[in-house]
Design a protein around this motif. Sequence first.
Motif, PDB file in Angstrom:
ATOM      1  N   GLU A 229       5.875  -4.555  -9.776  1.00  0.00           N
ATOM      2  CA  GLU A 229       5.175  -3.554 -10.379  1.00  0.00           C
ATOM      3  C   GLU A 229       5.983  -2.319 -10.472  1.00  0.00           C
ATOM      4  N   VAL A 230       6.050  -1.605 -11.542  1.00  0.00           N
ATOM      5  CA  VAL A 230       6.746  -0.470 -11.731  1.00  0.00           C
ATOM      6  C   VAL A 230       5.814   0.740 -12.322  1.00  0.00           C
ATOM      7  N   ILE A 231       6.125   2.038 -11.571  1.00  0.00           N
ATOM      8  CA  ILE A 231       5.697   3.147 -12.326  1.00  0.00           C
ATOM      9  C   ILE A 231       6.745   4.248 -12.567  1.00  0.00           C
ATOM     10  N   LYS A 232       6.954   4.630 -13.724  1.00  0.00           N
ATOM     11  CA  LYS A 232       8.009   5.779 -14.015  1.00  0.00           C
ATOM     12  C   LYS A 232       7.249   6.960 -14.374  1.00  0.00           C
ATOM     13  N   LEU A 233       7.694   8.224 -13.722  1.00  0.00           N
ATOM     14  CA  LEU A 233       7.105   9.460 -13.766  1.00  0.00           C
ATOM     15  C   LEU A 233       8.379  10.462 -14.234  1.00  0.00           C
ATOM     16  N   LYS A 234       7.822  11.251 -15.258  1.00  0.00           N
ATOM     17  CA  LYS A 234       8.876  12.331 -15.786  1.00  0.00           C
ATOM     18  C   LYS A 234       8.665  13.629 -15.053  1.00  0.00           C
ATOM     19  N   ALA A 235       9.427  14.192 -14.465  1.00  0.00           N
ATOM     20  CA  ALA A 235       9.151  15.549 -13.845  1.00  0.00           C
ATOM     21  C   ALA A 235       9.093  16.720 -14.961  1.00  0.00           C
ATOM     22  N   LEU A 236       7.972  17.412 -15.045  1.00  0.00           N
ATOM     23  CA  LEU A 236       7.873  18.533 -15.967  1.00  0.00           C
ATOM     24  C   LEU A 236       8.239  19.920 -15.510  1.00  0.00           C
ATOM     25  N   MET A 237       8.555  19.994 -14.175  1.00  0.00           N
ATOM     26  CA  MET A 237       9.095  20.914 -13.413  1.00  0.00           C
ATOM     27  C   MET A 237      10.059  20.518 -12.254  1.00  0.00           C
ATOM     28  N   ASN A 238      10.708  21.262 -11.559  1.00  0.00           N
ATOM     29  CA  ASN A 238      11.475  20.868 -10.257  1.00  0.00           C
ATOM     30  C   ASN A 238      10.314  20.453  -9.479  1.00  0.00           C
ATOM     31  N   VAL A 239      10.489  19.444  -8.896  1.00  0.00           N
ATOM     32  CA  VAL A 239       9.294  18.930  -8.155  1.00  0.00           C
ATOM     33  C   VAL A 239      10.027  18.098  -6.801  1.00  0.00           C
TER      34      VAL A 239
ATOM     35  N   GLN B  59       0.771  -1.208  -0.078  1.00  0.00           N
ATOM     36  CA  GLN B  59       0.017   0.017  -0.067  1.00  0.00           C
ATOM     37  C   GLN B  59       0.970   1.268  -0.037  1.00  0.00           C
ATOM     38  N   LEU B  60       0.696   1.974  -1.001  1.00  0.00           N
ATOM     39  CA  LEU B  60       1.543   3.177  -1.253  1.00  0.00           C
ATOM     40  C   LEU B  60       0.877   4.398  -1.625  1.00  0.00           C
ATOM     41  N   ASP B  61       1.206   5.552  -1.136  1.00  0.00           N
ATOM     42  CA  ASP B  61       0.588   6.844  -1.535  1.00  0.00           C
ATOM     43  C   ASP B  61       1.542   7.549  -2.143  1.00  0.00           C
ATOM     44  N   LEU B  62       1.428   8.616  -2.967  1.00  0.00           N
ATOM     45  CA  LEU B  62       2.099   9.522  -3.745  1.00  0.00           C
ATOM     46  C   LEU B  62       1.514  10.930  -3.666  1.00  0.00           C
ATOM     47  N   TRP B  63       2.360  11.879  -3.176  1.00  0.00           N
ATOM     48  CA  TRP B  63       2.286  13.284  -3.403  1.00  0.00           C
ATOM     49  C   TRP B  63       3.097  13.823  -4.286  1.00  0.00           C
ATOM     50  N   CYS B  64       2.885  14.974  -4.756  1.00  0.00           N
ATOM     51  CA  CYS B  64       4.006  15.982  -5.686  1.00  0.00           C
ATOM     52  C   CYS B  64       3.755  17.264  -5.261  1.00  0.00           C
ATOM     53  N   PHE B  65       4.928  18.179  -4.893  1.00  0.00           N
ATOM     54  CA  PHE B  65       4.826  19.381  -4.581  1.00  0.00           C
ATOM     55  C   PHE B  65       6.022  20.275  -5.767  1.00  0.00           C
ATOM     56  N   ASN B  66       5.543  21.423  -6.058  1.00  0.00           N
ATOM     57  CA  ASN B  66       6.284  22.165  -6.764  1.00  0.00           C
ATOM     58  C   ASN B  66       7.746  22.616  -5.709  1.00  0.00           C
ATOM     59  N   HIS B  67       8.950  22.277  -6.197  1.00  0.00           N
ATOM     60  CA  HIS B  67       9.950  22.523  -5.416  1.00  0.00           C
ATOM     61  C   HIS B  67      10.150  24.038  -5.053  1.00  0.00           C
ATOM     62  N   CYS B  68       9.722  24.797  -5.948  1.00  0.00           N
ATOM     63  CA  CYS B  68      10.145  26.359  -5.630  1.00  0.00           C
ATOM     64  C   CYS B  68       8.693  27.020  -4.996  1.00  0.00           C
TER      65      CYS B  68
END
Length: 471
Positions: free
Chosen positions: A430-440, A305-314
Motif C-alpha cells: 500500500e502506498v501514500i504519496k505526500l507533496k510538501a507545500l513548504m520545506n518540511v 504499524q507506522l506513525d507519521l509526523w511533519c515539522f516545518n524545517h525552518c
Amino acid sequence: MLRSLVGSEMCIRDRCCGPGDLFGLEASGQGGLTPRRHGTAIALEDVDVAGLDRSTVLRVFRSQVMEETEAMCSRFRKLTTGHLRGFFDGWEFTQEVDGVRIYRKDSKQGLEDTQGVAIFKGVGCIDKPHHEVAAYLFGFENRVDWDPMFMGGTEIERLDGSTSIRHDRFYTPSPVHLNRDFVLLVSIRHDDELGEHTAVWSSVNSLKVPSQDGYVRGECSNSGFLVKRNPDRPGDSSQVTFVNTVDLKGLYPGWLADRVSKEQASFIRNIRKAMTRVITQPRMKTLLLDKGMYATIRTRCHDQQLDLWCFNHCNLNEVMNLYRTRRTNKNIIPVEGDYLFSNLGNKMLLVAEDSYSEHNTFTNSNHKYRPYTESDAEEVHMGCCDSLHEQLMTDGLCPPWIPLPWPLFCDVTSQGIQYTCRRSSAAAGEVIKLKALMNVVVVVSSCGLNTDDESADASMIDLSSSLKHYK
C-alpha cells in the motif's frame, strides 16, 4: 510476416551484419534464399532456412550481445576521460554548477555512432564512499529522487548478472512535444579493488516493448555513470562522471535538446543532495523535503504499524496537527486531495496519492469526525511521541511540543460514543504519496505498539522522496 525475434527478441541498433555473420557462411543467401528482415530483426523463418535450432541461435545471439556490451563499455570509457585531453579530443568546458563541471563535445567530433548528437558530461564529487554511491545510483528506482524528468522504468529482461534490458520513460519539458521513452541495453560492473563502478547503457530494439501511445521513442548511446574513489579523500568521498548522449528524435528542436542534456549532466548536484536527504535511526526514518517535492511511504508487510509526523524545517515549533486537519477537512482520515495543516493553520502537506483511499473513504463515511476528534482514541500513541522526543534530543533538537502522530493505514471502530483506533490491516505494497507545500521534515516511525523487533526495525520502513510525481 515476423513471428518473433531470435533469442530475447532484441537486436543492437545500427549494427551491420549479413546473414553469414549470424548463421554462418552457409546461410549467406546463396541460391536465392535471402533471409527476410524488418530493420535488424531476424525472423524465425530464417532459422529454419539456416537449418539451425533455436538454442544454437540463442547462443550466437548472446555472444553478439556480450561483444556489443564490451564495445559499448570501451566507448564509454573513452568518453569519461576525453576531457582530460581537452581541445585535442574535442571536449569544451562550458560551466561549473555547484561544484559540477560541465563539458560538451560537438557531434562532428563524436564517435561513429553519435554523429549528429552533442555529447554532454558532468564531473563532480559526492561526500560518500564509492560503493555507497554506486549502490544508490545503480538502483534505478532511486532516479525519481534526483532526476525531475524521470517518470519511471522497468527491467524487461535479465541477460546475465550484470547485463539487462530496461524500458525507461521521461517527461519532456515542453507543452507541445510528447514525452520520450527508451529501450536500453544496460551493463553494470564493479571493481572494488580499484574502487571503480560503471553503469553504461545504449538503445536497442525490442519487440517486447512496442511503440507506446503518447511517447516518442528516443535513442541513447554510450551513456552512463563512472563512480570511483576521490583521489583526494579516497575513504569517504567519490568522484562521479555522468555522460549523456541522447537523440530525442521527433520534431524536438536541437537547441532545446542540448539544453535538456546539459541540464541532466549537472544532476550530480541533485544526487549529492538526495543521498543526504534520508536519516536512518532506530525504528524510524527522517526525510528532508524541499517545497514541491514528494514523499512516498510504502508498507513492506501485512499489518505494518507506522506513525507519521511533519515539522516545518525552518521552525520546529510549527508541526502537523491532526486536530486542526480533521476539523478543517471534516474527515477522520485524510484522503487523496486533502491537505494536512500545522498547529498554526498553514498547509504543510497534500495527499497526492493514496492506494488505501477507498478503505479510508469508507471509514470516513461510517464514522463522524467531530466525536472521534474529541475522543481519546489515539492516546495509545502518546508513547510514540515520547520516543520521538527522546530521539530528537539525542540529535540536538528539542521541539517544545510533539503532537500525536498520524497513524498510517489505521482502522477505526466505534461502540456508541466510544471510539477506538485499531492497528492497521493494510496489505504489503500500500502506498501514500505526500507533496510538501513548504520545506518540511517528515518523520516515519514504527509504532510503539509493535513489539516485533524485526518488523519494527528501520530497515522495514520504506520511505523515499521524488522531485516530481507522475501518475
